[in-house]
Design a protein around this motif. Structure first.
Motif, mmCIF file in Angstrom:
data_model
loop_
_atom_site.group_PDB
_atom_site.id
_atom_site.type_symbol
_atom_site.label_atom_id
_atom_site.label_comp_id
_atom_site.label_asym_id
_atom_site.label_seq_id
_atom_site.Cartn_x
_atom_site.Cartn_y
_atom_site.Cartn_z
ATOM 1 N N LEU A 1 0.916 6.349 -7.054
ATOM 2 C CA LEU A 1 -0.354 6.988 -7.364
ATOM 3 C C LEU A 1 -0.209 8.512 -7.315
ATOM 4 O O LEU A 1 -0.630 9.223 -8.238
ATOM 5 C CB LEU A 1 -1.413 6.506 -6.367
ATOM 6 N N GLU A 2 0.422 9.012 -6.275
ATOM 7 C CA GLU A 2 0.635 10.458 -6.156
ATOM 8 C C GLU A 2 1.490 10.974 -7.319
ATOM 9 O O GLU A 2 1.189 12.009 -7.916
ATOM 10 C CB GLU A 2 1.294 10.790 -4.817
ATOM 11 N N TYR B 1 -4.376 0.184 -11.379
ATOM 12 C CA TYR B 1 -3.537 -0.739 -10.632
ATOM 13 C C TYR B 1 -4.000 -2.130 -11.029
ATOM 14 O O TYR B 1 -4.981 -2.650 -10.510
ATOM 15 C CB TYR B 1 -3.656 -0.521 -9.127
ATOM 16 N N MET C 1 -8.409 4.453 -2.334
ATOM 17 C CA MET C 1 -7.053 4.962 -2.170
ATOM 18 C C MET C 1 -6.816 6.141 -3.127
ATOM 19 O O MET C 1 -6.254 7.171 -2.743
ATOM 20 C CB MET C 1 -6.033 3.850 -2.424
ATOM 21 N N ALA C 2 -7.248 5.989 -4.370
ATOM 22 C CA ALA C 2 -7.084 7.046 -5.367
ATOM 23 C C ALA C 2 -7.879 8.290 -4.977
ATOM 24 O O ALA C 2 -7.377 9.413 -5.073
ATOM 25 C CB ALA C 2 -7.512 6.540 -6.740
ATOM 26 N N ARG D 1 -6.181 14.726 -0.915
ATOM 27 C CA ARG D 1 -4.978 15.275 -0.272
ATOM 28 C C ARG D 1 -4.260 16.244 -1.205
ATOM 29 O O ARG D 1 -3.778 17.294 -0.781
ATOM 30 C CB ARG D 1 -4.028 14.148 0.148
ATOM 31 N N THR E 1 -6.161 10.141 -2.250
ATOM 32 C CA THR E 1 -4.954 10.807 -2.763
ATOM 33 C C THR E 1 -5.321 12.095 -3.488
ATOM 34 O O THR E 1 -4.678 13.131 -3.298
ATOM 35 C CB THR E 1 -4.163 9.857 -3.686
ATOM 36 N N ARG F 1 0.681 4.043 -2.954
ATOM 37 C CA ARG F 1 0.308 5.449 -2.709
ATOM 38 C C ARG F 1 1.333 6.410 -3.303
ATOM 39 O O ARG F 1 0.967 7.433 -3.882
ATOM 40 C CB ARG F 1 0.152 5.699 -1.211
ATOM 41 N N LYS F 2 2.623 6.097 -3.171
ATOM 42 C CA LYS F 2 3.668 6.952 -3.751
ATOM 43 C C LYS F 2 3.550 7.004 -5.272
ATOM 44 O O LYS F 2 3.636 8.071 -5.876
ATOM 45 C CB LYS F 2 5.063 6.444 -3.368
ATOM 46 N N ARG G 1 0.805 -1.227 0.000
ATOM 47 C CA ARG G 1 0.000 0.000 0.000
ATOM 48 C C ARG G 1 0.840 1.279 0.000
ATOM 49 O O ARG G 1 0.522 2.216 -0.717
ATOM 50 C CB ARG G 1 -0.966 -0.009 1.180
ATOM 51 N N ARG G 2 1.880 1.315 0.782
ATOM 52 C CA ARG G 2 2.714 2.528 0.852
ATOM 53 C C ARG G 2 3.340 2.844 -0.514
ATOM 54 O O ARG G 2 3.304 3.980 -0.978
ATOM 55 C CB ARG G 2 3.791 2.364 1.913
#
Length: 159
Positions: free
Chosen positions: A26-27, A129, A52-53, A59, A56, A23-24, A19-20
């Motif tokens: 994805l950002e 993904y 998750m998207a 944020r 992101t 996320r990176k 997941r981490r």
């Protein structure tokens, strides 16, 4: 530069240890597309990658206040079998989204096809993904490809 739209497509089950990194990636992918003119992001708000998207994008709105998150939901009651923690996260995202579109008002067959068609008709890009060879995510990605939607598969993208 014309405004463009990006959709998200991905697996519902994402291994905790990945997941981490996801996320990176994805950002990075979202920021890259913002630089190319993407201002609107579409997600179905389902568990896993789509939530998750959405989180992101929300944020990133702090740094890019001009971007928008639109939830393209399969149906109004999609959360009826979810755990309480997932429901709370979903409700927070829905509350902060810039818009909500319902494809179906109640349970019914065909929501996958309706979602694929809607995303293809309204997207200039797709961040996905896709790590597996079969399933709903694969079918959606293949359909978007057939509609000439450029794809960024962060499952295959090194960072």
């Amino acid at each position: 530069m014309d405004e463009q739209t990006c959709c998200f497509v991905g697996h519902r089950l994402i291994p905790k240890e990945k997941r981490r990194g996801i996320r990176k990636k994805l950002e990075w992918a979202i920021c890259t597309l913002i630089e190319l003119g993407v201002t609107t992001f579409l997600t179905s708000g389902t568990l896993g990658f789509d939530i998750m998207a959405a989180g992101t994008v929300l944020r990133l709105k702090r740094a890019f206040p001009h971007i928008r998150l639109i939830l393209v939901l399969p149906q109004e009651n999609q959360i009826r079998h979810w755990r309480d923690s997932s429901i709370a996260n979903y409700r927070l995202i829905r509350e902060h989204a810039d818009g909500v579109i319902f494809l179906l008002r109640q349970n019914g067959a065909g929501h996958t096809e309706e979602r694929m068609q809607y995303l293809a008709e309204h997207s200039d890009w797709c961040i996905c993904y896709l790590s597996g060879e079969v399933g709903e995510t694969r079918n959606t990605v293949e359909y978007l490809k057939s509609q000439a939607i450029p794809l960024v598969n962060i499952a295959k993208k090194p960072l």
